[in-house]
Motif scaffolding. Sequence first.
Motif, PDB file in Angstrom:
ATOM      1  N   LEU A 176      34.153  40.959  35.868  1.00 41.98           N
ATOM      2  CA  LEU A 176      34.091  42.370  36.282  1.00 41.98           C
ATOM      3  C   LEU A 176      35.291  43.171  35.745  1.00 41.98           C
ATOM      4  O   LEU A 176      35.123  44.188  35.064  1.00 41.98           O
ATOM      5  N   LEU A 177      36.495  42.724  36.060  1.00 38.69           N
ATOM      6  CA  LEU A 177      37.680  43.453  35.589  1.00 38.69           C
ATOM      7  C   LEU A 177      37.946  43.161  34.115  1.00 38.69           C
ATOM      8  O   LEU A 177      38.365  44.041  33.364  1.00 38.69           O
ATOM      9  N   ASP A 221      37.315  33.318  27.848  1.00 37.63           N
ATOM     10  CA  ASP A 221      36.696  32.974  29.127  1.00 37.63           C
ATOM     11  C   ASP A 221      36.154  31.544  29.009  1.00 37.63           C
ATOM     12  O   ASP A 221      35.819  31.094  27.911  1.00 37.63           O
ATOM     13  N   MET A 267      37.881  29.794  26.257  1.00 35.53           N
ATOM     14  CA  MET A 267      39.174  29.168  26.562  1.00 35.53           C
ATOM     15  C   MET A 267      39.204  28.830  28.053  1.00 35.53           C
ATOM     16  O   MET A 267      38.909  29.675  28.889  1.00 35.53           O
ATOM     17  N   ASP A 268      39.552  27.581  28.355  1.00 36.45           N
ATOM     18  CA  ASP A 268      39.668  27.139  29.747  1.00 36.45           C
ATOM     19  C   ASP A 268      41.150  27.130  30.114  1.00 36.45           C
ATOM     20  O   ASP A 268      41.941  26.398  29.512  1.00 36.45           O
ATOM     21  N   ILE A 269      41.521  27.953  31.113  1.00 39.35           N
ATOM     22  CA  ILE A 269      42.951  28.082  31.448  1.00 39.35           C
ATOM     23  C   ILE A 269      43.525  26.820  32.092  1.00 39.35           C
ATOM     24  O   ILE A 269      44.727  26.727  32.298  1.00 39.35           O
ATOM     25  N   ASN A 306      43.884  36.782  33.983  1.00 39.53           N
ATOM     26  CA  ASN A 306      42.901  37.491  34.812  1.00 39.53           C
ATOM     27  C   ASN A 306      41.736  36.594  35.243  1.00 39.53           C
ATOM     28  O   ASN A 306      40.850  37.041  35.967  1.00 39.53           O
ATOM     29  N   TYR A 317      39.391  33.838  37.145  1.00 39.29           N
ATOM     30  CA  TYR A 317      39.186  33.637  38.585  1.00 39.29           C
ATOM     31  C   TYR A 317      38.453  32.311  38.782  1.00 39.29           C
ATOM     32  O   TYR A 317      37.263  32.297  39.117  1.00 39.29           O
ATOM     33  N   TYR A 320      47.076  29.614  35.930  1.00 44.12           N
ATOM     34  CA  TYR A 320      47.983  30.721  35.585  1.00 44.12           C
ATOM     35  C   TYR A 320      49.342  30.155  35.148  1.00 44.12           C
ATOM     36  O   TYR A 320      50.003  30.691  34.253  1.00 44.12           O
ATOM     37  N   GLY A 365      47.318  39.628  40.570  1.00 39.55           N
ATOM     38  CA  GLY A 365      47.510  39.232  41.968  1.00 39.55           C
ATOM     39  C   GLY A 365      46.430  39.896  42.804  1.00 39.55           C
ATOM     40  O   GLY A 365      45.294  40.075  42.358  1.00 39.55           O
ATOM     41  N   TYR A 368      42.402  32.191  48.987  1.00 33.28           N
ATOM     42  CA  TYR A 368      42.695  33.381  48.171  1.00 33.28           C
ATOM     43  C   TYR A 368      44.081  33.939  48.490  1.00 33.28           C
ATOM     44  O   TYR A 368      44.866  34.230  47.588  1.00 33.28           O
ATOM     45  N   LYS A 377      47.123  34.047  45.756  1.00 35.97           N
ATOM     46  CA  LYS A 377      47.701  35.298  45.250  1.00 35.97           C
ATOM     47  C   LYS A 377      49.172  35.444  45.641  1.00 35.97           C
ATOM     48  O   LYS A 377      49.965  35.979  44.874  1.00 35.97           O
ATOM     49  N   ILE A 387      37.564  45.985  44.607  1.00 32.33           N
ATOM     50  CA  ILE A 387      36.881  46.655  43.498  1.00 32.33           C
ATOM     51  C   ILE A 387      35.392  46.710  43.819  1.00 32.33           C
ATOM     52  O   ILE A 387      34.804  45.708  44.251  1.00 32.33           O
TER      53      ILE A 387
HETATM   54  N1  LIG Z   1      37.289  42.073  41.998  1.00 28.32           N
HETATM   55  C1  LIG Z   1      38.195  42.384  42.912  1.00 28.32           C
HETATM   56  O1  LIG Z   1      37.889  43.041  43.920  1.00 28.32           O
HETATM   57  C2  LIG Z   1      39.620  41.936  42.747  1.00 28.32           C
HETATM   58  C3  LIG Z   1      40.600  42.485  43.587  1.00 28.32           C
HETATM   59  C4  LIG Z   1      41.908  42.064  43.448  1.00 28.32           C
HETATM   60  C5  LIG Z   1      42.251  41.125  42.491  1.00 28.32           C
HETATM   61  N2  LIG Z   1      41.279  40.612  41.683  1.00 28.32           N
HETATM   62  C6  LIG Z   1      41.684  39.591  40.692  1.00 28.32           C
HETATM   63  O2  LIG Z   1      41.354  40.035  39.393  1.00 28.32           O
HETATM   64  C7  LIG Z   1      40.998  38.922  38.575  1.00 28.32           C
HETATM   65  C8  LIG Z   1      39.600  39.145  37.984  1.00 28.32           C
HETATM   66  O3  LIG Z   1      38.685  39.322  39.045  1.00 28.32           O
HETATM   67  P1  LIG Z   1      37.138  39.632  38.811  1.00 28.32           P
HETATM   68  O4  LIG Z   1      36.621  40.211  40.062  1.00 28.32           O
HETATM   69  O5  LIG Z   1      36.969  40.381  37.538  1.00 28.32           O
HETATM   70  O6  LIG Z   1      36.535  38.156  38.667  1.00 28.32           O
HETATM   71  P2  LIG Z   1      35.139  37.690  38.048  1.00 28.32           P
HETATM   72  O7  LIG Z   1      34.691  36.522  38.864  1.00 28.32           O
HETATM   73  O8  LIG Z   1      34.209  38.829  37.834  1.00 28.32           O
HETATM   74  O9  LIG Z   1      35.575  37.162  36.594  1.00 28.32           O
HETATM   75  C9  LIG Z   1      36.419  36.064  36.462  1.00 28.32           C
HETATM   76  C10 LIG Z   1      36.153  35.351  35.150  1.00 28.32           C
HETATM   77  O10 LIG Z   1      37.006  34.185  35.100  1.00 28.32           O
HETATM   78  C11 LIG Z   1      36.292  33.183  34.402  1.00 28.32           C
HETATM   79  N3  LIG Z   1      36.852  31.846  34.666  1.00 28.32           N
HETATM   80  C12 LIG Z   1      36.668  31.059  35.752  1.00 28.32           C
HETATM   81  N4  LIG Z   1      37.332  29.897  35.605  1.00 28.32           N
HETATM   82  C13 LIG Z   1      37.949  29.955  34.392  1.00 28.32           C
HETATM   83  C14 LIG Z   1      38.768  29.052  33.660  1.00 28.32           C
HETATM   84  N5  LIG Z   1      39.099  27.842  34.134  1.00 28.32           N
HETATM   85  N6  LIG Z   1      39.240  29.440  32.447  1.00 28.32           N
HETATM   86  C15 LIG Z   1      38.900  30.655  31.932  1.00 28.32           C
HETATM   87  N7  LIG Z   1      38.118  31.543  32.565  1.00 28.32           N
HETATM   88  C16 LIG Z   1      37.645  31.202  33.785  1.00 28.32           C
HETATM   89  C17 LIG Z   1      34.835  33.338  34.890  1.00 28.32           C
HETATM   90  O11 LIG Z   1      33.938  32.730  33.970  1.00 28.32           O
HETATM   91  C18 LIG Z   1      34.696  34.843  35.002  1.00 28.32           C
HETATM   92  O12 LIG Z   1      34.123  35.411  33.833  1.00 28.32           O
HETATM   93  C19 LIG Z   1      41.093  37.685  39.484  1.00 28.32           C
HETATM   94  O13 LIG Z   1      42.355  37.094  39.345  1.00 28.32           O
HETATM   95  C20 LIG Z   1      40.939  38.271  40.871  1.00 28.32           C
HETATM   96  O14 LIG Z   1      41.522  37.477  41.862  1.00 28.32           O
HETATM   97  C21 LIG Z   1      39.972  40.993  41.784  1.00 28.32           C
END
Ligand SMILES: NC(=O)c1ccc[n+]([C@@H]2O[C@H](COP(=O)([O-])OP(=O)(O)OC[C@H]3O[C@@H](n4cnc5c(N)ncnc54)[C@H](O)[C@@H]3O)[C@@H](O)[C@H]2O)c1
Length: 256
Positions: free
Chosen positions: A16-17, A36, A62-64, A90, A92, A121, A144, A168, A172, A201
Motif C-alpha cells: 500500500l505505502l 519486494d 528481494m527478501d529482507i 518499508n 511488512y 530491518y 515505524g 506490532y 515498532k 492509512i
Molecule cells: N498501512 C498503515 O496503516 C501503516 C501505518 C503505520 C505504519 N505502517 C508501516 O508502513 C510499512 C508499509 O505498510 P503497508 O501498509 O504498505 O504494508 P503492506 O502489507 O501493504 O505491504 C508490505 C509489503 O511488504 C512485503 N514483504 C513482506 N515480507 C517481506 C520480506 N521478508 N521481504 C521483502 N518484502 C516483504 C509484502 O509482500 C508487501 O508487499 C510497514 O512497515 C508498516 O508497519 C503502515
Amino acid sequence: MILENKVVVVTGGAGLLGKAFIKEILISGGVAILTDIKISSIKGFINKMNRDYPNHFYATKMDITKKLSINSVIKIIFKKFGGIDCLVNNAYPKNKNFGKQVEDVSYRDFSDNLSTHVGGYFLTSQQFGIFFKKHKGGNIINMGSVYGTLPPRFQIYKNTAMTLPVEYSSIKASIIQMTKYFAQYFKKDKIRVNCLSPGGIKDNQPKAFVSAYNSFCSKKGMLDPNDVANTLIFLISDSSKFITGQNFIIDDGFSL
Ligand SMILES: NC(=O)c1ccc[n+]([C@@H]2O[C@H](COP(=O)([O-])OP(=O)(O)OC[C@H]3O[C@@H](n4cnc5c(N)ncnc54)[C@H](O)[C@@H]3O)[C@@H](O)[C@H]2O)c1
C-alpha cells in the motif's frame, strides 16, 4: 525535482505505502528501485512505471530476511545505476497467525513475527550500511508507527474484528530505538538514519473503526499514502541533510 537522480531502494515496494512511495520518488526526479518478496501481483504497476519512467525505475524480488538476497540486489543496482543513495525500510513481514488477541498469541508466533520484521530491518540496515560506508555515505529511512511510542487505543477497534497486535507495538518500538542506534553508530560515516511513523492509512477499514479513529484527529483523520510520501521525499532529499536519529510522526494529531 528535489531527488534528481538519487537512487532509492524501497523494500516492501509492492504494498500500500510502497507503491505510493515509488511513484512519489519518480515524480520527484529520483531513480526508484522497487523491491519486494513478491512482485508477481503488481505486474501492471511495474509495466506502467517502466513505460512512464524509462531508465529511472527497476523492480526486483528481494527478501529482507535473507542476506544473500539483499547483497545480490545491492550488486545489481550498483552495476546498473552506479550507486545507491538511500534505503527505505518499508516491508511488512508477518506470518499467517499475526494479529490475534493477546491470549491467542503463541510464543513461537510472537518470536517469528518479531524476528522477521525487526530482524529484517536490522539485516538490510546492516548490509546497506556496510555498502554505504564503503561508498562514502548514505541514507536509511525506517518505517515505524505511532504505535511504536503510543499506548494502544483499544477502544477504536470496538465492534470490529480488528485489534492492535501486541507484536506490532513491540516491533515498532524496537525499530524506533534501532533507528537511533544505527544513527549513532554511523554518525561519523556520512550515513544518516531516520524513522517515519505514520498513523492509520485508509485501506477500506470498517466504518465503525474509521469514525472512532477519526474522532482523535484534527482535520482529516486516517491518511492517504501520499500524505506520508511527501515527508518521505523530504527525508530522502538533501533538504534534510543535517537530520539524523529522529522519529517523525505523521498522524493528523491522532497521538496527541
Ligand atoms: N498501512 C498503515 O496503516 C501503516 C501505518 C503505520 C505504519 N505502517 C508501516 O508502513 C510499512 C508499509 O505498510 P503497508 O501498509 O504498505 O504494508 P503492506 O502489507 O501493504 O505491504 C508490505 C509489503 O511488504 C512485503 N514483504 C513482506 N515480507 C517481506 C520480506 N521478508 N521481504 C521483502 N518484502 C516483504 C509484502 O509482500 C508487501 O508487499 C510497514 O512497515 C508498516 O508497519 C503502515
